[in-house]
Scaffold this active site. Structure first.
Site, short mmCIF file in Angstrom:
data_model
loop_
_atom_site.label_atom_id
_atom_site.label_comp_id
_atom_site.label_asym_id
_atom_site.label_seq_id
_atom_site.Cartn_x
_atom_site.Cartn_y
_atom_site.Cartn_z
N ASP A 471 0.81 -1.22 0.00
CA ASP A 471 0.00 0.00 0.00
C ASP A 471 0.85 1.27 0.00
O ASP A 471 0.43 2.29 -0.52
CB ASP A 471 -1.06 0.02 1.10
CG ASP A 471 -0.53 -0.28 2.48
OD1 ASP A 471 0.68 -0.46 2.62
OD2 ASP A 471 -1.34 -0.31 3.41
C1 LAN Z 1 3.08 -1.00 10.26
C2 LAN Z 1 3.09 0.40 9.81
C3 LAN Z 1 2.55 0.63 8.45
C4 LAN Z 1 1.44 -0.31 8.12
C5 LAN Z 1 0.56 0.15 6.93
C6 LAN Z 1 1.36 0.50 5.70
C7 LAN Z 1 -0.20 1.40 7.34
C8 LAN Z 1 -0.45 -0.95 6.65
O1 LAN Z 1 -1.37 -0.54 5.69
C9 LAN Z 1 0.21 -2.27 6.38
C10 LAN Z 1 1.00 -2.72 7.60
C11 LAN Z 1 2.07 -1.71 8.05
C12 LAN Z 1 3.23 -1.84 7.12
C13 LAN Z 1 2.59 -2.01 9.44
C14 LAN Z 1 2.71 -3.41 9.90
C15 LAN Z 1 3.08 -3.64 11.37
C16 LAN Z 1 4.08 -2.63 11.86
C17 LAN Z 1 5.33 -2.76 11.04
C18 LAN Z 1 3.45 -1.24 11.69
C19 LAN Z 1 2.16 -1.04 12.45
C20 LAN Z 1 4.47 -0.36 12.35
C21 LAN Z 1 4.94 -1.17 13.57
C22 LAN Z 1 4.47 -2.63 13.37
C23 LAN Z 1 5.53 -3.61 13.85
C24 LAN Z 1 5.05 -5.04 13.76
C25 LAN Z 1 5.88 -3.23 15.29
C26 LAN Z 1 6.97 -4.02 15.86
C27 LAN Z 1 6.46 -4.87 16.92
C28 LAN Z 1 6.43 -6.19 16.84
C29 LAN Z 1 5.42 -6.90 17.64
C30 LAN Z 1 7.32 -6.99 15.98
#
Ligand code: LAN
Length: 756
Positions: A471
């Site tokens: 995305d």
């Molecule tokens: C994110 C941030 C961006 C987000 C979007 C692009 C908004 C979404 O549409 C797809 C998923 C994604 C890429 C996403 C996945 C999970 C993330 C990376 C996070 C929420 C930012 C932090 C999170 C990550 C897993 C946090 C680290 C913690 C752990 C438990 C490993």
């Protein structure tokens, strides 16, 4: 199940707007000095030169004074953009706080503590980090998993240990210690917290379930293996398994006074030596148990514990483990190189760093990139959930500026914004130190690293991070296509780099190849595993993390980008794009719920998901369809009397719509600015631009706008893994601006309805 409700006296998100503090440093480095300067003397709100042009464009409308609320949507839009544009960094992006998860800080603190001589954190940083953890303590003495959740053992144990290592005394935290003991002691915290406790030496590794690094050796055809997992789980699993298989423990643990005290504090006086550690593997407090470990997983753990402990397996274990470590090491190093030592997220960043300790060069490079994750705000210093949301925010804002007509008003901002987005596209990423010429384009190397094509994609944060996401690529591409007409002059004059067709085609290639068999799009990679993997989810606190699922958000962004692209380049891979849109449409429909809504996985929650669903369907030629109409009905039925929309975080957690209905963040009916903006974007897109509902929603946004042009920061917007909140500070500006802009465009199209 209801999530525990927060009792913290601090509303954290109110303190999270710090773009003013940008010191022009690289990436997200924020200096405490800047915060102090700002708090001592906030900068005056100055009117940029482009304001002149704005007045000309406004014609008869008068300039909104900076201390008086706006009276028309157009004024509100101008003021909103004027305000937000002021905070653009010279490199074209907007900085923002990406904090929220509380458990992340402890990882950083442990790393700092066990390598104290390395000075990973400075004195000021320690003070501010301590402040942050103290500020977010709840009335019951505990901490949530994230800043707006009720206390969990996961959050509490992590924050308690973090604070103690930072120098807080036991007496200061007596209520927190009591919370831990009353809820079954640290043996009842979640398995993730147990992992960190083992590394620090305040828990024994026997209390950790077997985490065999041998997984790295499973062949690709095998139905289960790291390459098939969601990349975030994989990137955390590998270093966790590494540290587990080495039974890594802080080397000075037994002689360290604080560690010795923690061993007493976390379990009760004199208990540490008596604990049945094996039993502790399966104990978890109910408040942490969001996705209970299944019988199947318990059985797998049981088998693995045999493999782990039986003498007969020793030679086999030794043989396999040696090979697996080699493979894992190459993998960890590849990740570090690919991300310029930022790593995919805050968890593996710290674990990789601990692992790399013996390699001076590697460790130093890791150290340099710690600051990328740090953010200072009024509530202190925090380890963020990512190295920021720069590209994601900028892509949305670019589209908002374009759609609202504001892109013509602010050419300098637009040029900078374009330049940032252009420079953030991923062009190539080296894979290993030994073969710097080896790029992701090299198929074999790429597959070895389990990676999808990167070339041409856009990341969520910065190009240095380098992991493309479906995305983010979709939104990035749409943003670039939207901004291109405004920057022609700049490109011709050589101020800006041209976005060549081949770069655009590469982006399209990333998107096309990311489409899943079900027609939808997952986050970073294709869906490579099976739904039943979720039965093996060992994390307790997080849900739906084992594989990369197709999401409505990722699908909408990818499909709308393809549809925008198709208009401009009707001859490039047109058949494939047609097919992708057709399949995508089917997928988006299949996710729609009975009530007409879509569940939003990455922000709170149904307003967000429904906006994506509607936008996606309309782009696929489904405007006016029964599905879109149902979505319109859903949204209208959830509008509060005061014209706004509001949703509780429980929506994400329970996967069912939960209105707040109560006074929140200055709204008596619990409506929120951001949710309102999402609902409005969906309603206008779905053909409801003239409805009373939209009119009232727009009035609501105007009413909530602050006299500076900003909007108030309300509850946490972002979410991940169903249960953890994450802050997006740009949303309160970007989405209201976009909604007002879309409304304006809609009205201008309709000549009988003149907008003053
Ligand atoms: C994110 C941030 C961006 C987000 C979007 C692009 C908004 C979404 O549409 C797809 C998923 C994604 C890429 C996403 C996945 C999970 C993330 C990376 C996070 C929420 C930012 C932090 C999170 C990550 C897993 C946090 C680290 C913690 C752990 C438990 C490993």
């Amino acid at each position: 199940t209801a999530p525990p409700s927060p009792t913290s006296t601090h509303n954290p998100s109110l303190f999270t707007f710090t773009p003013h503090l940008n010191p022009n440093a690289s990436d997200c480095v924020y200096k405490l000095q800047k915060l102090k300067e700002y708090l001592d003397s906030p900068p005056p709100l100055t009117i940029p030169p482009s304001y002149e042009k704005l007045t000309t464009k406004l014609g008869s409308a008068t300039l909104p004074s900076l201390t008086v609320p706006c009276t028309t949507p157009l004024e509100s839009l101008f003021k909103g953009t004027l305000f937000y544009n002021m905070f653009q960094d010279s490199s074209g992006l907007w900085y923002g706080d990406y904090g929220g998860p509380l458990f992340l800080n402890c990882g950083l603190i442990i790393c700092w503590y066990i390598f104290k001589e390395e000075d990973i954190l400075g004195e000021d940083e320690i003070i501010m980090l301590k402040h942050y953890l103290k500020v977010h303590k709840q009335n019951d003495g505990g901490w949530g998993t994230h800043i707006e959740g009720g206390s969990t053992m996961f959050g509490t144990v992590m924050c308690y240990v973090g604070l103690r290592l930072l120098g807080a005394s036991r007496t200061e935290l007596e209520d927190s210690r009591k919370f831990i003991i009353d809820n079954g002691t640290a043996t009842c915290t979640s398995s993730w917290a147990k992992f960190y406790l083992c590394v620090l030496g305040v828990m024994k590794w026997e209390s950790h379930n077997s985490t065999p690094i041998e997984m790295m050796l499973l062949p690709d055809w095998f139905p289960f293996g790291p390459g098939r997992m969601w990349c975030h789980s994989r990137m955390v699993y590998v270093p966790m398994a590494w540290l587990y298989c080495k039974r890594y423990v802080y080397e000075k643990a037994d002689d360290d006074e604080i560690i010795k005290q923690l061993r007493e504090e976390l379990y009760g006086e004199g208990e540490y030596e008596k604990i049945d550690w094996k039993k502790a593997r399966t104990t978890v407090a109910p408040m942490d148990n969001y996705s209970p470990v299944t019988y199947m997983m318990s059985f797998v753990m049981y088998l693995l514990s045999f493999y782990e402990s039986m003498e007969v397996f020793k030679p086999l274990r030794k043989y396999l483990r040696e090979r697996a470590f080699k493979r894992a090491e190459a993998y960890l190093i590849a990740e570090e190189l690919q991300t310029n030592y930022i790593c995919i997220g805050p968890v593996n960043k710290i674990l990789n760093m601990i692992i790399s300790r013996d390699d001076k060069n590697r460790f130093e490079r890791h150290k340099e990139r710690i600051k990328d994750y740090l953010w200072v705000a009024e509530d202190g210093l925090k380890m963020q959930g990512y190295n920021g949301s720069q590209c994601w925010d900028a892509s949305f804002y670019a589209q908002a500026l374009h759609e609202s007509g504001m892109a013509r008003v602010y050419p300098e901002n637009v040029e900078r914004l374009y330049s940032f987005l252009e420079g953030t596209q991923i062009l190539s990423t080296p894979l290993s130190a030994n073969s710097p010429a080896m790029f992701y384009e090299d198929y074999k190397e790429r597959v070895k690293a389990f990676r999808h094509v990167s070339l041409g994609g856009w990341p969520f944060s910065t190009s240095a991070h380098g992991w493309p996401i479906s995305d983010c690529t979709g939104e990035g591409l749409k943003a670039i296509l939207a901004l291109r007409p405004y920057v022609e002059e700049g490109v011709e004059a050589g101020r800006l780099t041209k976005m060549t067709d081949s770069r655009i085609f590469n982006a399209v290639n990333v998107i096309l190849t990311l489409q899943n068999c079900d027609g939808g799009f997952a986050t970073y990679e294709n869906q490579r595993g099976f739904k039943w993997f979720e039965w093996l989810n060992p994390s307790e606190v997080f849900g739906d993390i084992m594989i990369d699922y197709s999401y409505v958000e990722c699908s909408m962004a990818s499909l709308t980008a393809l549809s925008d692209f198709k208009v401009l380049y009707p001859d490039h891979r047109s058949d494939e794009i047609e097919t992708a849109l057709r399949r995508g449409k089917g997928f988006i429909k299949s996710l729609q719920r009975r009530d007409g809504s879509w569940y939003g996985s990455w922000a709170c929650c149904f307003c967000y998901g429904t906006w994506f669903g509607v936008e996606g369907l309309v782009a696929c030629g489904e405007g006016g369809s029964e599905n879109v109409l149902r979505a319109m009905d859903f949204l209208k039925s959830k509008q509060c009397e005061n014209g706004g929309w509001g949703e509780d975080f429980r929506s994400c957690y329970n996967k069912s719509y939960s209105p707040t209905g109560a006074e929140r963040y200055g709204d008596s009916q619990g409506a929120c600015v951001i949710n309102t903006a999402w609902a409005l974007l969906a309603l206008i897109k779905g053909g409801e631009g003239d409805s009373d509902s939209v009119e009232r929603g727009i009035q609501y946004l105007m009413k909530r706008q602050l006299s500076t042009g900003d909007w108030p920061q309300e509850g946490i917007s972002g979410v991940f893994n169903r249960s953890c909140g994450i802050t997006y500070t740009s949303y309160r500006n970007v989405f209201p601006i976009w909604a007002l802009g879309r409304f304006r465009q809609w009205k201008e199209r309709d000549t009988t309805n003149t907008l003053r």
